[in-house]
Scaffold this motif. Structure first.
Motif, PDB file in Angstrom:
ATOM      1  N   VAL A   1      17.318  97.764  21.273  1.00  0.00           N
ATOM      2  CA  VAL A   1      17.063  96.847  20.092  1.00  0.00           C
ATOM      3  C   VAL A   1      18.256  96.346  19.818  1.00  0.00           C
ATOM      4  O   VAL A   1      18.396  94.970  19.341  1.00  0.00           O
TER       5      VAL A   1
ATOM      6  N   ASP B   1      23.046  92.274  17.404  1.00  0.00           N
ATOM      7  CA  ASP B   1      23.596  92.218  16.024  1.00  0.00           C
ATOM      8  C   ASP B   1      24.519  93.526  15.846  1.00  0.00           C
ATOM      9  O   ASP B   1      24.034  94.723  15.922  1.00  0.00           O
TER      10      ASP B   1
ATOM     11  N   ALA C   1      18.670  92.199  19.803  1.00  0.00           N
ATOM     12  CA  ALA C   1      19.289  91.309  18.417  1.00  0.00           C
ATOM     13  C   ALA C   1      20.566  90.948  18.681  1.00  0.00           C
ATOM     14  O   ALA C   1      20.939  89.926  18.071  1.00  0.00           O
TER      15      ALA C   1
END
Length: 637
Positions: A298, A304, A302
């Motif tokens: 993830v 991030d 992402a």
């Protein structure tokens, strides 16, 4: 006295030794990693920086070390750091050996430009796969030929290119004489690269050894230690000067994931060592290790970095909680191995705290040197020592249990020997009693019967005793007694010896009846089962046969022979008399002394009896099956 002193030192607990050693280690590292200084070199603590898409006029002044940031915190762009050359190095730059630039830590990929000319770089013009220039220090010589005569017009620029989710920037740099710069570089290289490879090699060796021991013992502690150390090997390998093919994002994800799994394995190892039973924390750690790969995926999708920081907060929080749990457990008493892990765990916490304070908060200290690497080495060897100590204790326990088991086995052997002696004595008594009953029965049936008949004859004759009849009966009784005594001789199943003994008893009776004895007895394999009782049964069978030959067969010759037939030994008694029909009928109902008695006794010694016509005469054959095979297999006595 010296020997007593040595013994006294050896009685000092291992955890106390560890406390002294780690204290000395921390003190030594504190002394050698004070605020960095390079003799003759100038530290560069400021630079002008601009990012990709901006011009040099848009540059801003920043303090070093500096982590540059783009709008999305993905660090996939570029940043340029302009460094002013100190005027104090003007003379040194044009003298031999010149000056150099030291980059203790720099972004993932970089290059150095001097007045627009590239003089150094790594991973800038090509895609090297996974290669992180920020894992080790770099020395960039300042070429005198590229310097401008007007010192203030010289422009030194360090360009940094980042990778997604990998913070990039520039640490404090040094400019100074090459000799001093290279000396500092060697010191940093030892801490950043050589020491890391040492820890990696030790972790790999100890991890493989723990894995091998776990494969043999299946003890959970060894498996956890092997897992933690092998994951640490992966992390350390990706933290030094290596180049790997493939995607940088993939290997960076493996690098981040290895830290999570390393913390998880260490956590489980500590709680297994202290035998904690809090199932909630175990489930939490197991879930963390299972979710970590999904979380990394993830994070990559992402891009991030906030997600990664949140994840690291969870991991570090669990590690701190584990160590606090260990320290809290110490209040209720712990053993030597657990005390050792508490001491080492506190020392490792100190190394991590030092790195955080110096690197992140700017506390005094050498920012380019991390304490966690030697701290990990100490923790690793402490865990290895704990398992070694447990293995030694286990071996001692096994030795004690084996000694106790051997003592019990000896006691049971003595008991069994005593019981065996008793059983053997009982069996001997049983055999003696059985033999006594047999002898009594044989003497009753043979000698007793003859003596009773002789006594009855004497009583019935009154004063006119038939001396010849009495003498005959007493002679028969004596023959029965001799036959009984002969059966007690040890003959070991030797049929020729048994028949030879019988021949001395029957020959006079055959001679008196004018019957020729044709003796064709040969050596044959020993017949199992012909002990005293079996010999007596064989004597009775043959006594019955010869008695019938003398009384009923009207024969002039009887032939006794032995031979083998397949796996059987055969004893044959043949006469040339009137035949089976003439002598078998009168003896069939002679009160147990006829053919039925012969069959019963033959069955007792495992023989098959056959009555066959001989034309003329009759043959009685006793066939002992398996006797020849018994000798071939080596079972004869």
């Amino acid at each position: 006295m010296k020997r007593d002193a040595v013994r006294a030192w050896m009685r000092v607990p291992a955890w106390l030794w560890a406390a002294v050693l780690v204290s000395l280690m921390l003190l030594t590292m504190a002394l050698v990693t004070r605020v960095a200084s390079v003799e003759g070199a100038v530290p560069i603590t400021e630079a002008r920086v601009w990012q990709s898409g901006e011009s040099a006029e848009d540059a801003s002044t920043v303090s070093l070390p500096h982590s540059w940031d783009n709008s999305h915190r993905r660090w996939t762009g570029e940043a340029s750091y302009r460094i002013e050359l100190p005027a104090a190095l003007t003379e040194a730059a044009h003298s031999d050996p010149g000056v150099a630039l030291l980059l203790p830590r720099v972004g993932v990929h970089f290059r150095v430009l001097l007045n627009g000319h590239e003089i150094a770089g790594e991973g800038w013009h090509s895609n090297p796969g996974y290669s992180d220039a920020g894992t080790y220090a770099h020395v960039v010589p300042i070429l005198p030929g590229l310097l401008k005569s007007e010192w203030d017009r010289n422009e030194l620029v360090v360009q940094v290119r980042g990778e997604a989710l990998r913070i990039s920037g520039l640490s404090q740099v040094w400019l100074g004489p090459q000799d001093a710069i290279w000396q500092r570089h060697h010191w940093l290289h030892w801490w950043q690269v050589d020491l890391t490879w040492m820890v990696t090699s030790a972790a790999l060796l100890l991890g493989l050894l723990s894995l091998l021991i776990w494969g043999q013992t299946r003890e959970r502690l060894f498996g956890l230690l092997a897992g933690g150390l092998l994951v640490l090997v992966v992390r350390l390998f990706l933290s030094v000067q290596v180049q790997l093919p493939g995607s940088f994002a993939f290997w960076d994800c493996v690098h981040k994931l290895s830290f999570t799994w390393y913390c998880g394995f260490v956590y489980l190892f500590m709680w297994e060592l202290f035998d904690f039973r809090q199932g909630l924390f175990r489930k939490l750690v197991n879930a963390m290790m299972l979710v970590a790969p999904i979380w990394m995926l993830v994070l990559v999708l992402a891009e991030d970095y906030v997600l990664y920081r949140a994840w690291m907060t969870v991991v570090i929080g669990i590690c701190v909680m584990a160590l606090l749990g260990v320290i809290h457990r110490a209040r209720w008493g712990i053993d030597a191995s657990q005390r050792l892990m508490v001491v080492v765990g506190l020392a490792v916490m100190v190394t991590g705290l030092r790195d955080y304070l110096v690197v992140q908060l700017g506390f005094p200290g050498d920012i380019d040197i991390r304490w966690m690497t030697p701290g990990s080495l100490v923790l690793m060897f402490a865990m290895g020592w704990v398992l070694l100590h447990r293995s030694v204790l286990s071996l001692e326990q096994v030795g004690a249990l084996n000694a106790e088991l051997a003592q019990r086995v000896r006691e049971r052997e003595q008991e069994l020997q005593t019981m065996f002696d008793r059983l053997r004595s009982v069996e001997r008594q049983r055999i003696i009693e059985a033999e006594r009953r047999r002898l009594t029965r044989d003497m009753h049936d043979g000698l007793g019967s003859q003596l009773v008949q002789a006594l009855n004859l004497v009583r019935a004759s009154g004063e006119k005793v038939d001396s010849a009849a009495v003498a005959g009966m007493i002679g028969h009784a004596l023959e029965d007694l001799r036959m009984t005594l002969d059966s007690l001789e040890p003959m070991d199943g030797d049929l020729a010896t048994i028949l030879g003994t019988l021949r001395m008893r029957i020959a006079p009776a055959l001679e008196a009846a004018h019957i020729e004895l044709d003796w064709q007895v040969q050596e044959v394999p020993a017949v199992p089962g012909l002990e005293a009782r079996g010999v007596m049964h064989l004597f009775r069978c043959l006594q019955e046969v010869f008695a019938n030959v003398v009384k009923h067969a009207h024969a002039s010759r009887v032939t006794v022979s032995t031979y083998t037939e397949g796996d059987a030994v055969v004893l044959s008694v043949c006469d040339n008399g009137v035949g089976l029909g003439r002598w078998a009928a009168p003896v069939a109902g002679m009160g147990g002394r006829g053919i039925g008695n012969i069959r019963i006794r033959a069955a007792e010694i495992g023989a098959e009896v056959l009555f066959e016509p001989a034309r003329p005469g009759t043959c009685v054959r006793l066939k002992f099956r398996g006797a020849a095979e018994h000798q071939e297999n080596g079972f004869e006595d």
